[in-house]
Design an enzyme around this catalytic site. Structure first.
Site: not given
Ligand code: ZN
Length: 214
Positions: A91, A181, A36, A87
C-alpha cells in the site's frame, strides 16, 4: 535444427490507459461493490458471509502482504466467484516509487494471487487512487486493467454505519463502482453497513455483479 515448442496461449495485454476506469457502463441496471486493503480475518469473513447470503459477487482489491497472511480467505473469495484483484503489496504511494519499485509491488502481488487462487489478477487499483504513467504501463504489461471507483463511502473515516449505508444508496446508479474497505483499521461499520445496503440495492432492482474481462 532448433527445438520446436508449441506456442503457449497468452492473454493479450490490455491497452496502456492514461487514466483509470471509474465506472463500468454497459452492465445494465448493475453496479459493482469493491473492497480494498484486505483480506483481514477480523472483517473479511463477515463481508463474504453477507455476499454469500445474497448470492452476489464483488471485487476484492487485496494487498499482497495481507494476502500472504490469509491465503484461505483469498481461496474463499475465488471459490465464491468474487474477483480477486491487485492493490499493491504494501500500500505505498505509487508515484513515490521507481519503475522497478512499482513493478515489484504489483508483480509480487500478482504472483501471490496467482499462486494462491490459480489465476493472475485482471484488475488493479492504485493505493489512495494515486496513479501515474508508470503504473498504467506496468499494470498493462502484467495483464491488468486499472479500476478506480465512482462512489467513495469514506468508510475508513468511520463515519457511522448509517452514513455509509446512505452514501451507497444515494450513489447507486447503473455502472457505478462502490469503494469500501475490509481492512486497514476498525472496519466493523463497513461490515455492518453492507448487511443493510446490500438488501436495499437488491430491493431497488440493482444487480450487484463483477465486470467481465476476457
Ligand atoms: Zn487502499
Amino acid at each position: 535444427m532448433t527445438a520446436h515448442t508449441p506456442p503457449r496461449f497468452r492473454r493479450p495485454a490490455p491497452p496502456v490507459r492514461t487514466r483509470p476506469l471509474e465506472e463500468l457502463p454497459g452492465l445494465g441496471r448493475s453496479l459493482v461493490l469493491s473492497f480494498d486493503d484486505g483480506p483481514d480475518p477480523r472483517y473479511t469473513p463477515g463481508i463474504l458471509a453477507t455476499l454469500r447470503e445474497h448470492g452476489v459477487r464483488a471485487m476484492f482489491f487485496v494487498c499482497g502482504e495481507m494476502a500472504a497472511d490469509s491465503p484461505d480467505l483469498l481461496r474463499e473469495m475465488a471459490a465464491d466467484g468474487h474477483v480477486v484483484a491487485n492493490h499493491s503489496w504494501s500500500h505505498p504511494l505509487i508515484p513515490s516509487l521507481s519503475r522497478a519499485g512499482i513493478r515489484d509491488e504489483l508483480g509480487r502481488t500478482s504472483d501471490t494471487i496467482a499462486r494462491t487462487v490459480g489465476e493472475a489478477p485482471l484488475w488493479y487499483r492504485a493505493p489512495y487512487g494515486a496513479w501515474n504513467r508508470n503504473s498504467f504501463e506496468i499494470g498493462a504489461a502484467l495483464g491488468m486493467e486499472p479500476l478506480a471507483w465512482t462512489v467513495d463511502t469514506l468508510d475508513w473515516k468511520e463515519p457511522g454505519t448509517g452514513t455509509i449505508v446512505r452514501r451507497v444508496l444515494d450513489g447507486a446508479a447503473p455502472g457505478v463502482v462502490v469503494l469500501s474497505h475490509d481492512a486497514g483499521g476498525d472496519r466493523s461499520q463497513s461490515v455492518a453497513a453492507l448487511r443493510r445496503y446490500l438488501p436495499g440495492l437488491l430491493a431497488d432492482g440493482y444487480r450487484v455483479t463483477v465486470p467481465f474481462r476476457t
